[in-house]
Design a protein around this motif. Structure first.
Motif, mmCIF file in Angstrom:
data_model
loop_
_atom_site.group_PDB
_atom_site.id
_atom_site.type_symbol
_atom_site.label_atom_id
_atom_site.label_comp_id
_atom_site.label_asym_id
_atom_site.label_seq_id
_atom_site.Cartn_x
_atom_site.Cartn_y
_atom_site.Cartn_z
ATOM 1 N N GLY A 148 0.792 -1.221 0.000
ATOM 2 C CA GLY A 148 0.000 0.000 0.000
ATOM 3 C C GLY A 148 0.825 1.271 0.000
ATOM 4 O O GLY A 148 0.263 2.366 -0.054
ATOM 5 N N HIS B 153 4.233 1.759 -1.935
ATOM 6 C CA HIS B 153 4.809 2.083 -3.244
ATOM 7 C C HIS B 153 4.485 1.041 -4.315
ATOM 8 O O HIS B 153 5.081 1.036 -5.385
ATOM 9 C CB HIS B 153 6.329 2.246 -3.150
ATOM 10 C CG HIS B 153 6.770 3.321 -2.204
ATOM 11 N ND1 HIS B 153 7.084 3.071 -0.889
ATOM 12 C CD2 HIS B 153 6.923 4.663 -2.377
ATOM 13 C CE1 HIS B 153 7.424 4.200 -0.299
ATOM 14 N NE2 HIS B 153 7.336 5.181 -1.162
ATOM 15 N N GLY B 154 3.580 0.105 -4.020
ATOM 16 C CA GLY B 154 3.004 -0.718 -5.067
ATOM 17 C C GLY B 154 3.721 -1.998 -5.450
ATOM 18 O O GLY B 154 3.224 -2.739 -6.321
ATOM 19 N N LEU B 155 4.849 -2.326 -4.829
ATOM 20 C CA LEU B 155 5.481 -3.622 -5.149
ATOM 21 C C LEU B 155 4.487 -4.740 -4.831
ATOM 22 O O LEU B 155 3.823 -4.713 -3.805
ATOM 23 C CB LEU B 155 6.772 -3.813 -4.352
ATOM 24 C CG LEU B 155 7.928 -2.869 -4.681
ATOM 25 C CD1 LEU B 155 9.124 -3.141 -3.759
ATOM 26 C CD2 LEU B 155 8.368 -3.003 -6.145
#
Lengths: 332, 332, 332
Positions: free
Chosen positions: C70, C72-74
């Motif tokens: 939630g 940085h999207g990795l």
């Protein structure tokens, strides 16, 4: 836990936070301080701790630029000198309060916790844009995490695509149309820049453009050590000089309260609605995530945990390195 | 954190705090203890901790001078001996509770946590005045700070001019008309005495005097190590032998609960109104100030912080020195 | 604080605790983990901590067997591999989540925090009795004490005579008519057995017997390292093969959440009334006593406190010794 940088300017408060006929008591870098305006318009910043029994002077009585201890009555002025001793008799040299250089600049009060001889006001980062633009309200709150974690957050604005997707997201154009650059300027500031070119506009902007019109969008953030940041946002119809909406510039000035809490100074459009919006982003989106990060790190050093480093982390890592260099220099 | 003095008398409780057919459980010097009255009128004081699984015996069942553990049923009497083992079989010597000498004196129960052979009841400080004067109520509460900080507070009564200015202040006559002396008596007690001569009377006393009449006022406090204090207040029309109002004598007996909390035993005029007044002074005025002091000291040693020393601190400093000497002697 | 045994099976959750289309986040042995069912029916168990900034992935978005951070999207799959990087570009090997072997058995999910090569599912303690008997409900709660103190409690069932006298007590017949044996079986389990012969029946059982009828009663508990226990209770009219009431078998499976808190997995008759009864015994009777014990031990080692050892402690002491041997072996 990392030592604080001492030879640097930090912001203590917005001028408007100090009561007209009183003082502001605030914990800064683990110590309690008092701030008040002197009769001559200058500022006093003295330790909030009586040298006799160590109680906070803020529990005492303030009048006419003097604070009287609420326990045994010793009274001090803004220079830190003891100006009244109820018991009479001479007092030793230790009967005075610690002070710090304090300078009013850009509507903020800046202090220098290191060697006073090095406190050059020209080193205060430039925030003249605060007063140069449209009127803003100045706000402050305390975030319950270490200031370096907040600076990491601000120095990698790509997180807006996930954490602030509903408020500040760019519909993914940061990844699809963005170029990322990191620079250092002549003031020593580190800049993290995302520049999107010919990107699809956000929903609210589409009606302002022709059919199929795209935007060029800049998302720039500037960091001065230890942690005074400024955010610059601009949006232009692709290739045009005239901005689509007035560009925005915002201070994000961070001052450690303690190792685990940080004063966050920011501005927003006037009025309670804009303040509520800013607080929602900070308090409901950023703070819980950064707090969860701090909890997961459990007091361990950031580098000892061997973080996965992405290219988008470059600015944050340069800033962390700079703090390490400053710490090393001060330790010597 | 300083070691507790062990070869000394401390007060555990007022007799009236122990239920008639039960026990009182109380933490004293970091450990849990049980107190009950034996059938022969004497007192039992045993560790509130079963030697088997360490649970507090106070969670068990008490009857007839015996306490049965609520976990596995081992039962002990007031001598600490195990008098019932549900599993049968012989028990090793370790199956007993620690005990301490305990003596009833002046309506209080006094214990000696050091070498029992040295527990001479004649060393208990004299508080016969409690029963000698008008009837009083005996009260107790726990203050959330180290006992030495409370003793400092009581040994420098000049703080009444600031912290208790509305209840016990002397309108500044302590500074303008007061003589300060510090003495040690033959029992080893340290006395801090403020004697005001020909001082303007407090508001309530003026009508009792002639026009322009003044008072002589004594504010004396006595300290016995580790921290049993007595306060003596008297007021006379200047030069007269007859007191203006009956003199007052009050115990302020302090026993460490832990390093950061203290049992405070005191008396007051009978009834809830006088109790509320006493609690207001202790809880609303003294405790917040001393707690703020403790917070500011942040666990550091008092002397390491290099306090500013005033002449009015003399008694408090003599008392702190005496405790250091006693600690050093016990460490050898 | 004792090191956790790593080469052993622990239970993470009941299968029913994992949401059908989501994940379960749970702290186990001081670390946060995620559990979910894969599309192929197998189970994923991955660290709940992004390798980038260490935030819990459980704050992110889960869909189709993938969890997106939630912050940085990795995005990661159940093998721990990073399957999406919004920034593009190759990722280093460190871009993956820790995993653990996880096996579904007896309605529970079992994990092995040590060397995966040694994770032999045949070593999972046998709890087939859960499904073999009458239907039960599976429940879970967290008890705020170290798991070894709870195992001590279960391995000495004589405490039922005192702590659970109103629910599970045997009217003292454990002491008057009971024989106590401790055994080790071929699986390495330690058994603590109380067998009462010709004992007076409990009140509820008397009407089921003839006049003056007595019962033979078995109270057996089995312990597998680190702390998976099973309780077996049976009651027969004296000398008869047919049990008076159906025998009971219950899991008491303990998994450390942290050094000071424990997941407690248990079963009970279906329905909320039986659950409330079980919770009453655990939460109102056992937990306060064990918490008081933990508080009294104040972080000190059990053996350093020199406990009084009773014959009834034999099984608990054998179990503690076995854990010490396992710890020593793992430290080498």
């Amino acid at each position: 836990m990392s030592e604080y940088i001492r030879n640097a300017w930090y912001m203590a408060a917005w001028v408007g936070e100090v009561p007209a006929d009183g003082f502001l008591a605030r914990t800064l870098l683990d110590r309690k301080w008092l701030l008040w305006r002197e009769a001559d318009g200058g500022w006093a910043m003295v330790a909030d701790r009586c040298p006799h029994r160590f109680v906070p002077l803020s529990r005492g009585t303030f009048a006419g630029g003097r604070i009287a201890c609420g326990y045994h009555g010793l009274t001090f002025d803004g220079s830190g000198a003891c100006v009244h001793n109820p018991f009479g008799g001479a007092l030793p040299d230790s009967a005075r309060l610690a002070t710090m250089p304090v300078v009013e600049r850009h509507g903020g009060l800046w202090f220098w916790p290191g060697d006073p001889a090095r406190a050059d006001a020209d080193l205060i980062p430039d925030f003249t844009f605060i007063d140069a633009g449209a009127p803003v309200d100045r706000s402050h709150y305390v975030m319950g995490v270490n200031y370096e974690l907040i600076a990491d957050n601000l120095l990698d604005l790509s997180h807006a695509e996930f954490l602030h997707v509903e408020s500040f997201g760019t519909n993914g154009s940061l990844f699809s149309h963005g170029a990322h650059t990191v620079e250092q300027d002549e003031t020593g500031a580190i800049w993290n820049k995302w520049d999107m070119t010919a990107a699809p506009p956000p929903g609210w902007a589409a009606p302002l453009l022709g059919d199929g019109g795209t935007v060029d969008q800049a998302l720039h953030i500037r960091w001065h050590a230890p942690a005074s940041l400024a955010l610059f946002i601009a949006m232009h119809p692709t290739g045009e000089a005239q901005p689509l909406v007035p560009p925005m510039a915002n201070p994000h000035i961070l001052t450690p309260e303690t190792q685990g809490s940080t004063h966050y100074f920011f501005t927003h459009d006037p009025g309670p609605e804009a303040e509520a919006m800013a607080r929602r982003v900070f308090l409901d989106e950023d703070e819980p995530m950064i707090s969860a990060q701090a909890e997961a790190m459990a007091g361990e050093d950031f580098w000892d945990l061997k973080p996965l480093v992405l290219p988008s982390d470059k600015a944050a890592i340069l800033a962390r390195r700079k703090l390490m260099q400053l710490r090393r220099a001060e330790a010597e």
